[in-house]
Design a protein around this motif. Structure first.
Motif, PDB file in Angstrom:
ATOM      1  N   LYS A  24      -9.885   3.473  -3.673  1.00 44.61           N
ATOM      2  CA  LYS A  24      -8.509   3.079  -3.374  1.00 44.61           C
ATOM      3  C   LYS A  24      -7.984   3.765  -2.114  1.00 44.61           C
ATOM      4  O   LYS A  24      -7.304   3.127  -1.297  1.00 44.61           O
ATOM      5  CB  LYS A  24      -7.603   3.394  -4.561  1.00 44.61           C
ATOM      6  N   ILE A 187       0.338   1.679  -6.085  1.00 49.37           N
ATOM      7  CA  ILE A 187      -0.677   0.653  -6.287  1.00 49.37           C
ATOM      8  C   ILE A 187      -1.745   1.161  -7.245  1.00 49.37           C
ATOM      9  O   ILE A 187      -2.442   2.140  -6.954  1.00 49.37           O
ATOM     10  CB  ILE A 187      -1.310   0.255  -4.940  1.00 49.37           C
ATOM     11  N   TYR A 193      -2.331  -4.348  -5.123  1.00 52.83           N
ATOM     12  CA  TYR A 193      -2.641  -4.092  -3.716  1.00 52.83           C
ATOM     13  C   TYR A 193      -2.547  -5.362  -2.887  1.00 52.83           C
ATOM     14  O   TYR A 193      -1.894  -5.393  -1.830  1.00 52.83           O
ATOM     15  CB  TYR A 193      -4.027  -3.472  -3.603  1.00 52.83           C
TER      16      TYR A 193
END
Length: 201
Positions: A24, A187, A193
């Motif tokens: 991420k 997120i 996202y």
């Protein structure tokens, strides 16, 4: 801009992002990544020191992003959760020669948080008598948040995955709540996202 040498920012980037495929922290955001976006805004703020806490993907992140040795700390116990990583970063800051009046905890996965908002937190913290200045989520209060030196020991004692919210809850009468006007969105999934990225970019 005049830097405030008694304020440090901890950028939390140690997690494994288990609910998302891939890393991420390194997801594209604008012309960079989510983590680089957080670092750009933290560095552009009035804070004197910015320290990134790495964990699960240390090698991949360091291979992708240029971080000086003084700009990050590795938490070998990152699996213990966000609280443990906050404690690790706090310990690293307090082991330095600087004395900090406040530590601001910032997550790497809140891409809408900009330096203007970070500066407003810092200004409110320095201008008020509140020992915690935190982001108002409506039904709760959370990070980004600044903790005064009176809470550093509590930050060092964090062990769980709940981050610093227990400290905020325990000292509710000392908390100044600041609205981020929707910028506080974090997120957690690929769907979030993609939705936020499409909306913002």
């Amino acid at each position: 801009m005049k830097k405030k040498d008694n304020i440090a920012i901890l950028v939390m980037a140690a997690g494994t992002s288990s609910r998302m495929k891939g890393i991420k922290q390194l997801l594209p955001w604008g012309e960079s990544t989510l983590l680089e976006n957080a670092l750009k805004n933290a560095t552009a703020s009035k804070a004197q020191r910015v320290l990134t806490v790495l964990g699960a993907y240390k090698k991949e992140i360091l291979d992708s992003i240029s971080l000086g040795k003084q700009d990050y700390v590795y938490n070998p116990n990152w699996k213990s959760g966000l609280g443990n990583s906050i404690a690790c970063g706090t310990r690293h800051l307090l082991d330095s020669d600087k004395e900090y009046k406040g530590i601001l905890v910032l997550l790497a996965d809140q891409p809408l948080i900009d330096y203007h908002y970070l500066d407003s937190l810092i200004t409110q913290f320095l201008d008020s008598r509140n020992s915690i200045v935190a982001t108002d989520y409506g039904n709760r209060v959370g990070v980004p948040a600044i903790f005064a030196a009176t809470h550093f020991e509590a930050l060092l004692q964090l062990r769980s995955d709940f981050g610093a919210k227990e400290i905020i809850k325990a000292h509710g009468n000392e908390v100044l709540k600041i609205s981020a006007d929707g910028k506080e969105l974090d997120i957690d999934t690929l769907e979030e996202y993609e939705r936020v990225k499409k909306r913002e970019q």
